[in-house]
Write a protein that holds these residues in place. Structure first.
Motif, PDB file in Angstrom:
ATOM      1  N   GLY A  57      17.806 -20.906  23.532  1.00  0.00           N
ATOM      2  CA  GLY A  57      16.588 -20.816  22.745  1.00  0.00           C
ATOM      3  C   GLY A  57      16.063 -19.418  22.494  1.00  0.00           C
ATOM      4  N   ASP A  58      16.474 -18.474  23.319  1.00  0.00           N
ATOM      5  CA  ASP A  58      15.937 -17.113  23.255  1.00  0.00           C
ATOM      6  C   ASP A  58      16.743 -16.264  22.274  1.00  0.00           C
ATOM      7  OD1 ASP A  58      14.696 -14.694  23.768  1.00  0.00           O
ATOM      8  OD2 ASP A  58      15.726 -14.362  25.667  1.00  0.00           O
ATOM      9  N   SER A  59      16.451 -16.429  20.987  1.00  0.00           N
ATOM     10  CA  SER A  59      17.261 -15.755  19.972  1.00  0.00           C
ATOM     11  C   SER A  59      17.001 -14.256  19.884  1.00  0.00           C
ATOM     12  CB  SER A  59      17.037 -16.402  18.603  1.00  0.00           C
ATOM     13  OG  SER A  59      15.674 -16.325  18.228  1.00  0.00           O
ATOM     14  N   ASP A  60      15.830 -13.795  20.345  1.00  0.00           N
ATOM     15  CA  ASP A  60      15.551 -12.358  20.265  1.00  0.00           C
ATOM     16  C   ASP A  60      15.806 -11.617  21.577  1.00  0.00           C
ATOM     17  OD1 ASP A  60      13.347 -13.079  21.778  1.00  0.00           O
ATOM     18  OD2 ASP A  60      11.860 -12.533  20.272  1.00  0.00           O
ATOM     19  N   GLY A  89      13.810 -12.893  26.932  1.00  0.00           N
ATOM     20  CA  GLY A  89      13.711 -13.611  28.198  1.00  0.00           C
ATOM     21  C   GLY A  89      12.745 -14.780  28.191  1.00  0.00           C
ATOM     22  N   LYS A  90      12.272 -15.160  26.998  1.00  0.00           N
ATOM     23  CA  LYS A  90      11.358 -16.296  26.873  1.00  0.00           C
ATOM     24  C   LYS A  90      11.522 -16.898  25.488  1.00  0.00           C
ATOM     25  CE  LYS A  90       7.857 -12.827  26.076  1.00  0.00           C
ATOM     26  NZ  LYS A  90       6.775 -12.076  26.627  1.00  0.00           N
ATOM     27  N   ILE A  91      10.985 -18.100  25.305  1.00  0.00           N
ATOM     28  CA  ILE A  91      11.145 -18.817  24.045  1.00  0.00           C
ATOM     29  C   ILE A  91       9.787 -18.952  23.367  1.00  0.00           C
ATOM     30  CG2 ILE A  91      11.841 -21.006  22.992  1.00  0.00           C
ATOM     31  CD1 ILE A  91      13.771 -21.366  25.385  1.00  0.00           C
ATOM     32  N   GLY A  92       9.677 -18.413  22.168  1.00  0.00           N
ATOM     33  CA  GLY A  92       8.459 -18.539  21.368  1.00  0.00           C
ATOM     34  C   GLY A  92       8.493 -19.836  20.568  1.00  0.00           C
ATOM     35  N   VAL A  93       7.389 -20.143  19.905  1.00  0.00           N
ATOM     36  CA  VAL A  93       7.273 -21.403  19.179  1.00  0.00           C
ATOM     37  C   VAL A  93       8.303 -21.520  18.058  1.00  0.00           C
ATOM     38  CG1 VAL A  93       5.439 -20.633  17.606  1.00  0.00           C
ATOM     39  CG2 VAL A  93       5.644 -23.065  18.184  1.00  0.00           C
ATOM     40  N   ASP A  94       8.571 -20.441  17.342  1.00  0.00           N
ATOM     41  CA  ASP A  94       9.567 -20.493  16.263  1.00  0.00           C
ATOM     42  C   ASP A  94      10.977 -20.652  16.825  1.00  0.00           C
ATOM     43  OD1 ASP A  94       7.568 -20.249  14.347  1.00  0.00           O
ATOM     44  OD2 ASP A  94       7.763 -18.074  14.215  1.00  0.00           O
TER      45      ASP A  94
END
Length: 109
Positions: free
Chosen positions: A90-93, A96-101
């Motif tokens: 999920g962490d495309s950027d 180290g965390k997953i944002g809503v997008d």
């Protein structure tokens, strides 16, 4: 249940049963089985808000570890390996965390 009115109880139960054993969690299969993959952007934002328990605007590793418990109290915690694989998916950027997008994109993938 936190997802009442958004997801069907039977679908949640089926999704949880499919990954009740350690090492069996697959986010794509889970999102499809529980019905989340077919939900609207608004419903996914609501789901994100439930999973983002500290309301930081991100789903961090510790929240992912307890992901299944958002769907049913007493559900198992994800293993470290499952949690890391889930975060990586999920962490495309790479922060180290997953944002809503990122979450919405992961659910729809």
């Amino acid at each position: 249940m936190a997802f009442a009115g958004v997801l069907q109880d039977a679908d949640i139960t089926a999704a949880l049963n499919a990954c009740k054993d350690e090492g069996k969690f697959d986010h794509k299969s889970f999102f499809k089985t529980c019905g989340m993959a077919g939900k609207s952007a608004d419903d996914l934002k609501k789901a994100f808000g439930i999973i983002d328990q500290d309301q930081s605007g991100f789903i961090e590793e510790e929240e992912l570890k307890l992901f299944l418990q958002n769907f049913k109290a007493g559900a198992r915690a994800l293993s470290d390996a499952e949690t890391k694989a889930f975060l990586k998916a999920g962490d495309s950027d790479g922060d180290g965390k997953i944002g809503v997008d990122e979450f919405a994109a992961m659910v729809k993938a």
